[in-house]
Structure formats: structure tokens, C-alpha cells
Write a protein that holds these residues in place. Structure first.
Motif, PDB file in Angstrom:
ATOM      1  N   THR A   1     -13.116   5.705   1.307  1.00 18.43           N
ATOM      2  CA  THR A   1     -12.611   4.383   1.674  1.00 18.43           C
ATOM      3  C   THR A   1     -11.131   4.230   1.352  1.00 18.43           C
ATOM      4  N   GLN A   2     -10.588   5.071   0.464  1.00 14.45           N
ATOM      5  CA  GLN A   2      -9.172   4.990   0.143  1.00 14.45           C
ATOM      6  C   GLN A   2      -8.372   5.637   1.254  1.00 14.45           C
ATOM      7  N   GLN A   3      -7.245   5.022   1.555  1.00 17.73           N
ATOM      8  CA  GLN A   3      -6.370   5.586   2.575  1.00 17.73           C
ATOM      9  C   GLN A   3      -5.028   5.901   1.941  1.00 17.73           C
ATOM     10  N   ARG A   4      -4.460   6.991   2.406  1.00 19.53           N
ATOM     11  CA  ARG A   4      -3.159   7.385   1.890  1.00 19.53           C
ATOM     12  C   ARG A   4      -2.089   6.768   2.778  1.00 19.53           C
ATOM     13  N   SER A   5      -0.949   6.534   2.180  1.00 17.20           N
ATOM     14  CA  SER A   5       0.152   5.977   2.958  1.00 17.20           C
ATOM     15  C   SER A   5       0.806   7.083   3.764  1.00 17.20           C
ATOM     16  N   VAL A   6       1.556   6.671   4.757  1.00 13.75           N
ATOM     17  CA  VAL A   6       2.248   7.632   5.618  1.00 13.75           C
ATOM     18  C   VAL A   6       3.227   8.486   4.796  1.00 13.75           C
ATOM     19  N   PRO A   7       4.015   7.900   3.887  1.00 12.67           N
ATOM     20  CA  PRO A   7       4.917   8.755   3.093  1.00 12.67           C
ATOM     21  C   PRO A   7       4.148   9.781   2.246  1.00 12.67           C
ATOM     22  N   GLU A   8       2.975   9.388   1.730  1.00 12.52           N
ATOM     23  CA  GLU A   8       2.163  10.354   0.968  1.00 12.52           C
ATOM     24  C   GLU A   8       1.701  11.499   1.861  1.00 12.52           C
ATOM     25  N   ILE A   9       1.264  11.158   3.052  1.00 15.36           N
ATOM     26  CA  ILE A   9       0.785  12.185   3.991  1.00 15.36           C
ATOM     27  C   ILE A   9       1.932  13.113   4.374  1.00 15.36           C
ATOM     28  N   ILE A  10       3.083  12.549   4.685  1.00 10.89           N
ATOM     29  CA  ILE A  10       4.236  13.367   5.077  1.00 10.89           C
ATOM     30  C   ILE A  10       4.694  14.231   3.910  1.00 10.89           C
ATOM     31  N   GLY A  11       4.734  13.659   2.706  1.00 11.17           N
ATOM     32  CA  GLY A  11       5.106  14.442   1.526  1.00 11.17           C
ATOM     33  C   GLY A  11       4.131  15.586   1.287  1.00 11.17           C
ATOM     34  N   ASP A  12       2.848  15.296   1.430  1.00  8.64           N
ATOM     35  CA  ASP A  12       1.829  16.327   1.256  1.00  8.64           C
ATOM     36  C   ASP A  12       1.961  17.402   2.342  1.00  8.64           C
ATOM     37  N   LEU A  13       2.236  16.972   3.551  1.00  2.27           N
ATOM     38  CA  LEU A  13       2.406  17.906   4.661  1.00  2.27           C
ATOM     39  C   LEU A  13       3.562  18.867   4.399  1.00  2.27           C
ATOM     40  N   PHE A  14       4.711  18.343   3.972  1.00  4.33           N
ATOM     41  CA  PHE A  14       5.862  19.204   3.691  1.00  4.33           C
ATOM     42  C   PHE A  14       5.597  20.121   2.511  1.00  4.33           C
ATOM     43  N   SER A  15       4.899  19.618   1.518  1.00  4.29           N
ATOM     44  CA  SER A  15       4.558  20.451   0.359  1.00  4.29           C
ATOM     45  C   SER A  15       3.657  21.606   0.781  1.00  4.29           C
ATOM     46  N   GLN A  16       2.631  21.310   1.546  1.00  5.74           N
ATOM     47  CA  GLN A  16       1.716  22.354   2.011  1.00  5.74           C
ATOM     48  C   GLN A  16       2.415  23.312   2.975  1.00  5.74           C
ATOM     49  N   LEU A  17       3.308  22.797   3.782  1.00  5.28           N
ATOM     50  CA  LEU A  17       4.059  23.641   4.707  1.00  5.28           C
ATOM     51  C   LEU A  17       4.955  24.618   3.945  1.00  5.28           C
TER      52      LEU A  17
ATOM     53  N   VAL B   1       4.482  25.770   0.891  1.00 11.77           N
ATOM     54  CA  VAL B   1       3.612  26.785   0.277  1.00 11.77           C
ATOM     55  C   VAL B   1       3.144  27.783   1.334  1.00 11.77           C
ATOM     56  N   LEU B   2       2.755  27.275   2.486  1.00 12.51           N
ATOM     57  CA  LEU B   2       2.288  28.127   3.569  1.00 12.51           C
ATOM     58  C   LEU B   2       3.379  29.096   4.023  1.00 12.51           C
ATOM     59  N   LEU B   3       4.590  28.595   4.216  1.00 12.03           N
ATOM     60  CA  LEU B   3       5.684  29.457   4.651  1.00 12.03           C
ATOM     61  C   LEU B   3       6.013  30.512   3.601  1.00 12.03           C
ATOM     62  N   ARG B   4       5.946  30.138   2.333  1.00  7.14           N
ATOM     63  CA  ARG B   4       6.205  31.095   1.257  1.00  7.14           C
ATOM     64  C   ARG B   4       5.157  32.210   1.274  1.00  7.14           C
ATOM     65  N   LYS B   5       3.891  31.829   1.430  1.00  5.67           N
ATOM     66  CA  LYS B   5       2.808  32.820   1.473  1.00  5.67           C
ATOM     67  C   LYS B   5       2.932  33.720   2.703  1.00  5.67           C
ATOM     68  N   GLU B   6       3.263  33.144   3.844  1.00  4.59           N
ATOM     69  CA  GLU B   6       3.402  33.928   5.064  1.00  4.59           C
ATOM     70  C   GLU B   6       4.585  34.893   4.948  1.00  4.59           C
ATOM     71  N   ALA B   7       5.671  34.476   4.317  1.00  2.00           N
ATOM     72  CA  ALA B   7       6.816  35.362   4.117  1.00  2.00           C
ATOM     73  C   ALA B   7       6.433  36.530   3.214  1.00  2.00           C
ATOM     74  N   GLN B   8       5.638  36.263   2.177  1.00  5.00           N
ATOM     75  CA  GLN B   8       5.173  37.337   1.299  1.00  5.00           C
ATOM     76  C   GLN B   8       4.291  38.308   2.072  1.00  5.00           C
ATOM     77  N   LEU B   9       3.417  37.792   2.906  1.00  8.95           N
ATOM     78  CA  LEU B   9       2.548  38.636   3.718  1.00  8.95           C
ATOM     79  C   LEU B   9       3.366  39.487   4.689  1.00  8.95           C
ATOM     80  N   ALA B  10       4.363  38.884   5.324  1.00  9.95           N
ATOM     81  CA  ALA B  10       5.205  39.617   6.271  1.00  9.95           C
ATOM     82  C   ALA B  10       5.965  40.734   5.557  1.00  9.95           C
TER      83      ALA B  10
END
Length: 140
Positions: free
Chosen positions: A4-20, A22-31
Motif C-alpha cells: 500500500t505504500q507508494q514511493r515518490s518519483v524522486p525516490e524511484i528516479i534515485g533508485d533507478l540511477f543507483s541501480q543503473l 551498479v549494473l554498468l559497473r558490473k557489466e564493465a567488469q564482465l566485459a
């Protein structure tokens, strides 16, 4: 967080950039790991080719000389014609082998194909996630 709790748009965007990030760092290590593995394999292959060529050259010269002598003796052909015949055949075979070897050292063998595939999957999942979040926002 409960459903029932909803996150705010800034929280979602902040989380998205944080996960992105981490993802890019991991993909660079894999490459890096995949390219390093491919380059090591190519290096070992080239080393073996050099060693094999160094060992094969004297043996090939001796065998070609024996072929020239055999043709001269068996068919009574002049030694220069025998040498020309054997040399021409060796040249043709050498060119064929060289072309096959060059074709196997293409840049496609170095490209980190696993990483590229993984990045495509990650992009697909990210698109799906963004569209699902958008649909949930519109429904709410």
C-alpha cells in the motif's frame, strides 16, 4: 515496504540511477574479464603458431628437396623443372593455409559477445520495469 505504500518519483528516479550505476559497473567488469580471457586465448594460439612454424620450416625444406630429387630421378626431369613444380605446389598450399589462418583471426573473435548479450537483456528488463512502473502510476 508494504504494497500500500507508494514511493515518490524522486525516490524511484534515485533508485533507478543507483541501480543503473551498479549494473554498468558490473557489466564493465564482465566485459573486461571476457576480453582478457579472449586475448589470452589468442595470445596462446599465436605462440603455438610461432613455435610450430619454427619447427616445421626446416622439416618442410628437407621434404621439398627430397620431392625435387625424387621427381628428377624418377621421371628424368631436369632438377630446375622439378624444383619449379614442387615449389609451385608448396606455394599454392601455403597461400591456402595462410588465408584460412587469417580468417580465424578476425575481430569478431575478440568482441565480448556474452557481455553484449547480457547488456541487451538488461536493457530489455529495464524497459519492462519502467513501463510497469508507468502503468502502475497511471492506474493509481
Amino acid at each position: 515496504m508494504t504494497p500500500t505504500q507508494q514511493r515518490s518519483v524522486p525516490e524511484i528516479i534515485g533508485d533507478l540511477f543507483s541501480q543503473l550505476a551498479v549494473l554498468l559497473r558490473k557489466e564493465a567488469q564482465l566485459a573486461r574479464a571476457e576480453v582478457s580471457e579472449n586475448m589470452a586465448s589468442i595470445g596462446r594460439g599465436l605462440g603455438l603458431i610461432v613455435v610450430g612454424a619454427v619447427l616445421l620450416m626446416p622439416a618442410l625444406v628437407i621434404l621439398l628437396e627430397a620431392g625435387v630429387a625424387a621427381i628428377s630421378e624418377r621421371y628424368g626431369m631436369a632438377s630446375y623443372w622439378s624444383a619449379l613444380l614442387v615449389g609451385g605446389i608448396a606455394l599454392i598450399i601455403g597461400i591456402i593455409v595462410l588465408l584460412v589462418g587469417v580468417s580465424r583471426l578476425k575481430i569478431e573473435n575478440v568482441v565480448p559477445s556474452k557481455t553484449v548479450h547480457q547488456l541487451q537483456q538488461d536493457a530489455s528488463v529495464a524497459k519492462e520495469q519502467v513501463s510497469q512502473d508507468h502503468e502502475l502510476r497511471r492506474a493509481a
